[in-house]
Write a protein that holds these residues in place. Structure first.
Motif, short mmCIF file in Angstrom:
data_model
loop_
_atom_site.label_atom_id
_atom_site.label_comp_id
_atom_site.label_asym_id
_atom_site.label_seq_id
_atom_site.Cartn_x
_atom_site.Cartn_y
_atom_site.Cartn_z
N PHE A 148 -38.05 20.33 -2.13
CA PHE A 148 -38.84 21.56 -2.29
C PHE A 148 -38.26 22.45 -3.39
CE2 PHE A 148 -41.06 20.32 1.41
CZ PHE A 148 -42.18 21.14 1.56
N LEU A 149 -36.96 22.29 -3.67
CA LEU A 149 -36.31 23.14 -4.67
C LEU A 149 -36.57 22.65 -6.09
CD1 LEU A 149 -34.20 25.41 -5.39
CD2 LEU A 149 -32.48 23.58 -5.29
N ALA A 166 -24.63 24.35 0.20
CA ALA A 166 -24.99 25.14 -0.97
C ALA A 166 -26.51 25.32 -1.07
CB ALA A 166 -24.46 24.48 -2.24
N LEU A 167 -27.27 24.29 -0.72
CA LEU A 167 -28.74 24.38 -0.78
C LEU A 167 -29.29 25.40 0.20
CD1 LEU A 167 -29.77 20.63 -1.18
CD2 LEU A 167 -30.06 22.45 -2.85
N ALA A 168 -28.53 25.68 1.26
CA ALA A 168 -28.97 26.68 2.24
C ALA A 168 -28.71 28.10 1.74
CB ALA A 168 -28.26 26.45 3.57
N CYS A 169 -28.01 28.25 0.61
CA CYS A 169 -27.79 29.57 0.02
C CYS A 169 -28.92 29.91 -0.95
CB CYS A 169 -26.45 29.59 -0.72
SG CYS A 169 -25.01 29.39 0.36
N ASP A 170 -29.07 31.21 -1.23
CA ASP A 170 -30.13 31.64 -2.15
C ASP A 170 -29.84 31.21 -3.59
OD1 ASP A 170 -31.56 33.01 -0.12
OD2 ASP A 170 -30.13 34.67 -0.27
N ARG A 171 -28.55 31.27 -3.96
CA ARG A 171 -28.20 30.93 -5.33
C ARG A 171 -26.98 30.01 -5.33
NH1 ARG A 171 -30.03 35.57 -9.41
NH2 ARG A 171 -31.57 36.59 -8.10
N ARG A 172 -26.96 29.14 -6.33
CA ARG A 172 -25.88 28.18 -6.48
C ARG A 172 -25.31 28.29 -7.89
NH1 ARG A 172 -29.52 27.12 -3.41
NH2 ARG A 172 -30.98 26.86 -5.15
N LEU A 173 -24.03 28.65 -7.97
CA LEU A 173 -23.33 28.76 -9.24
C LEU A 173 -22.22 27.72 -9.26
CD1 LEU A 173 -22.92 32.66 -9.32
CD2 LEU A 173 -24.92 31.30 -10.00
N ALA A 174 -22.04 27.06 -10.41
CA ALA A 174 -21.06 25.98 -10.48
C ALA A 174 -20.21 26.10 -11.72
CB ALA A 174 -21.77 24.62 -10.46
N ARG A 188 -42.80 26.77 -7.67
CA ARG A 188 -42.94 25.35 -7.94
C ARG A 188 -43.97 25.13 -9.06
NH1 ARG A 188 -43.35 21.66 -2.84
NH2 ARG A 188 -41.84 20.44 -4.00
N SER A 189 -43.63 24.23 -9.98
CA SER A 189 -44.54 23.95 -11.09
C SER A 189 -45.74 23.16 -10.59
CB SER A 189 -43.81 23.13 -12.16
OG SER A 189 -43.53 21.81 -11.67
N PHE A 190 -46.76 23.10 -11.44
CA PHE A 190 -47.96 22.32 -11.09
C PHE A 190 -47.58 20.86 -10.85
CE2 PHE A 190 -51.35 19.47 -12.47
CZ PHE A 190 -52.36 19.84 -11.58
N ARG A 191 -46.67 20.33 -11.69
CA ARG A 191 -46.26 18.93 -11.53
C ARG A 191 -45.58 18.71 -10.19
NH1 ARG A 191 -41.90 15.53 -12.33
NH2 ARG A 191 -42.41 13.46 -13.22
N ASP A 192 -44.69 19.65 -9.82
CA ASP A 192 -44.00 19.53 -8.54
C ASP A 192 -44.99 19.56 -7.38
OD1 ASP A 192 -41.77 19.52 -10.09
OD2 ASP A 192 -40.89 21.36 -9.28
N ARG A 193 -45.96 20.47 -7.47
CA ARG A 193 -46.95 20.56 -6.39
C ARG A 193 -47.80 19.29 -6.33
NH1 ARG A 193 -47.55 25.76 -8.55
NH2 ARG A 193 -49.59 25.22 -9.45
#
Length: 715
Positions: free
Chosen positions: A177-178, A142-150, A231-236
């Motif tokens: 990274f996501l 699923a992570l290799a897809c562009d979008r994930r719906l659940a 990516r947010s500043f915190r993530d970076r």
């Protein structure tokens, strides 16, 4: 044929797209179709399995399907499952067993990564639609897809750490990274799964949708094109070199206290992987493969994989539907109350009886607290409480499919209960005792129909301990025992069939461990040193703390019972232990025992002091010796179940694969020699059981189960 196959999938009430261009002649595990909007639907439905897993052939077919999609260039791609059980439950663990060459692993996992990377590189919008379980390799797809719906009931997680591994299909790098990298790392380090709505808040999935909205959601996702997350500043900041080093240091300290690197290398390898390479996507991905390969060939990973299959083996013992809908529990004390609460949580109607209203009231309050911790959802808590019906008159007996007796461990008290209960049982109902150590032959004496009587020994606390010993005697019917095994599985516990004998299997094997610890304490060895020796071997807690947890009064009763009924010797009970029990110093439940307890937590002094292997052997080898005795005398007739019962009933070091597996890994000749040495030093209680030579003459198959040499030679 095409219409029939697609129609069967549609009957499962999952939206899987149209049937017009279905192609099923090239695939065993996948179905590929194109809808009116030129969106490709790739549906996984692993042949001959109740759940989808990623085996080599499943991935090879996925590769062929992706090749066709690349060639035909649809407007978008949807991946979902046709199984009611869920999306993809992870990798096919059977392909991991017995591999000892990291180069072979690296080749296999590299090929699998090539297929997943092919999905990731598709230049059309890709959408994963998940329901049920999306775990491990399934989540990595699923992570290799562009979008994930659940769908709302979806559970997402990376449980690889529980097998001594970490994600190996790009999951370590794609997740960090996501989403928030610390959240991603925590998810992988704990192995916990998360419900869909929490996963959305974490950034792991894009939307939570209802089944009826799947088609509309797909159209919106495909028309929206490929999606990249800023990516947010915190993530970076956390992904920078200094940020990773700071976060990794804290993770390492917390992890070491729960999973020492010496015994559980996977979480520490994961932390090192992210700390060293987390800022470089391609480098971390390449290093993930090497790290996964190194971990898979370790003893820890192979033994934890064995534990996974031991659990599946024990589940299979209770395979089949149960007809039980109503449970009646007699005795609302600590064990009876929690047995009743657990059964109600698992969907059964439960009547709980006790002579004292205040005991019933406490049991109901404890049940509500348990549900708040376990169920959390308000509606589930309400429904479980509605199913749990207390009373002092025992009216529920007449309607119950099974009556579970959980009164104090006194033969005369239990017999009085049976005299009152048996005449009220409806036809076909079963009477079960939760006795932890009394032989069933002593209890069944006045029963008119002992064929419907057996043991159902739960472990404390019921909500956390997975094992239930299903105890037989020579007058119990096979139908009764099979029904109890199925009942056990139906309430999400693991059945271990054992024969009636003093202490059955688990308490018979555990008591020498406890008593030897108390004897060493009597000799002057500090209790903290004794417990640390056991914990560093891999036990969840040492014998001194465990005695306090169980209750010193219960330990004393069981020890006296075993000493009176066994031919084998047990350590003598120190006189001061009886004095403590007489003075009401019973351990955790009274706030004082061998340790002091505060708010249910043990108060330990961090005493120094070294110990040698002799202390560990004095604790562990009598446990192994008792296990061999139980196998030799027929208390348990299956070594896989024996290992599983000790792991799930006592917490015996899972990374060692069980006591029998540990004995083989250590070499049985060494175990026998060590027991003889201890026998000379400390007495006859260490004498090796006569059954050891039979195990010594056995070899281990690739699953880690001893196989008699005669069978090996025939093969």
């Amino acid at each position: 044929m095409t219409g029939i196959v697609w129609g069967a999938l549609k009957d499962r009430n999952l939206e899987l797209g149209p049937a017009s261009d279905l192609k099923d002649d090239r695939f065993r595990h996948w179905r590929l179709a194109r809808d009116e909007d030129n969106v490709a639907w790739l549906v996984i439905d692993k042949e001959g399995a109740s759940a989808n897993t990623l085996s080599a052939d499943v991935l090879a077919e996925l590769d062929r399907a992706l090749e066709e999609i690349e060639r035909d260039r649809p407007k978008g791609l949807v991946i979902r499952s046709a199984k009611k059980s869920g999306f993809i439950a992870g990798a096919d663990i059977t392909e991991f067993r017995g591999i000892r060459d990291p180069k072979v692993v690296e080749e296999k996992i590299s090929e699998a990564n090539r297929v997943v990377d092919r999905l990731d590189r598709l230049d059309i919008p890709t959408v994963a639609i998940m329901h049920g379980y999306a775990l491990g390799g399934g989540l990595e797809i699923a992570l290799a897809c562009d979008r994930r719906l659940a769908l709302p009931e979806t559970k997402l997680g990376f449980p690889e750490v529980l097998l001594g591994l970490h994600p190996g299909l790009g999951g370590t790098v794609r997740s960090t990274f996501l989403m928030d990298p610390v959240q991603a790392m925590t998810m992988m380090l704990t192995g916990k799964s998360h419900p869909a709505r929490r996963a959305k808040r974490m950034g792991l999935i894009d939307e939570v949708i209802e089944e009826r909205h799947v088609l509309a959601a797909v159209k919106a996702a495909v028309s929206g094109g490929s999606k990249s997350r800023d990516r947010s500043f915190r993530d970076r900041a956390l992904s920078s070199g200094p940020g990773r080093r700071f976060a990794a240091g804290r993770m390492r300290g917390e992890t070491e206290s729960k999973a020492p690197a010496e015994h559980y290398p996977a979480p520490h390898a994961l932390i090192a992987l992210w700390e060293e390479h987390g800022g470089d996507y391609d480098q971390m991905k390449a290093e993930e493969i090497k790290s996964f390969a190194r971990l898979l060939v370790t003893d820890t990973a192979q033994n934890l994989i064995r534990v996974f299959f031991l659990r599946e083996h024990m589940k299979a013992i209770g395979k089949g539907k149960t007809t039980f809908g109503h449970v009646h529990v007699v005795g609302a004390g600590a064990m009876g109350g929690e047995i009743a609460a657990w059964c109600a949580l698992r969907g059964l109607t439960v009547t709980l009886a006790d002579m004292k209203p205040e005991v019933l009231g406490k049991a109901i309050r404890n049940a509500h607290r348990l549900y708040e911790k376990v169920a959390k959802d308000g509606a589930k808590i309400r429904d479980a409480m509605d199913r749990l019906i207390p009373g002092i008159n025992g009216h529920g007996i007449r309607h119950a499919d099974i009556v579970i007796e959980a009164v104090p461990e006194k033969v005369d008290i239990k017999r009085k209960v049976y005299e009152q209960v048996e005449p009220l049982l409806k036809p076909g109902a079963i009477l079960a005792t939760n006795t932890s150590s009394i032989r069933l032959e002593e209890l069944r004496g006045h029963l008119k129909d002992p064929s419907r009587f057996a043991g159902l020994h739960f472990f404390n606390p019921v909500s956390r301990m997975q094992l239930v010993e299903v105890v037989s005697h020579d007058q119990a019917s096979e139908e009764t025992l099979k029904k109890l095994e199925r009942f056990t599985t139906s309430i999400d516990r693991l059945p271990a069939p054992v024969k009636s004998a003093p202490g059955f299997l688990v308490n018979r094997a555990l008591m020498p461990y406890l008593m030897e610890g108390l004897l060493m304490l009597d000799e002057g060895t500090p209790k903290e040193v004794i417990d640390r020796a056991a914990e560093e071997f891999g036990m969840p807690m040492g014998p001194i703390e465990l005695a306090d947890q169980v209750g010193l009064d219960i330990c004393l009763d069981v020890a006296d019972m075993l000493r009176a009924n066994l031919d084998a010797e047990l350590p003598q009970t120190p006189a001061w232990l009886r004095e403590k029990v007489e003075n009401g110093e019973l351990g955790r439940k009274t706030g004082k025992g061998l340790y002091d307890w505060k708010d249910g937590k043990v108060q330990k002094n961090d005493k120094g002091g070294s110990y040698d292997r002799g202390i560990t052997d004095r604790l562990i080898l009598p446990m192994l010796n008792a296990c061999v005795t139980c196998y030799r005398t027929g208390v348990i007739d299956d070594l896989d179940t024996l290992d599983g019962a000790m792991i799930f009933g006592t917490g015996f070091a899972p990374f060692r694969g069980g006591p029998i597996k540990y004995a083989h890994d250590r070499r049985i000749t060494d175990v026998i020699a060590s027991l003889k040495r201890l026998e000379k030093q400390h007495g006859a209680r260490f004498a090796p059981d006569p059954g050891w030579p039979d195990l010594e003459r056995a070899s281990l198959n690739e699953e880690g189960t001893p196989v008699p040499r005669a069978e090996t030679e025939e093969a």
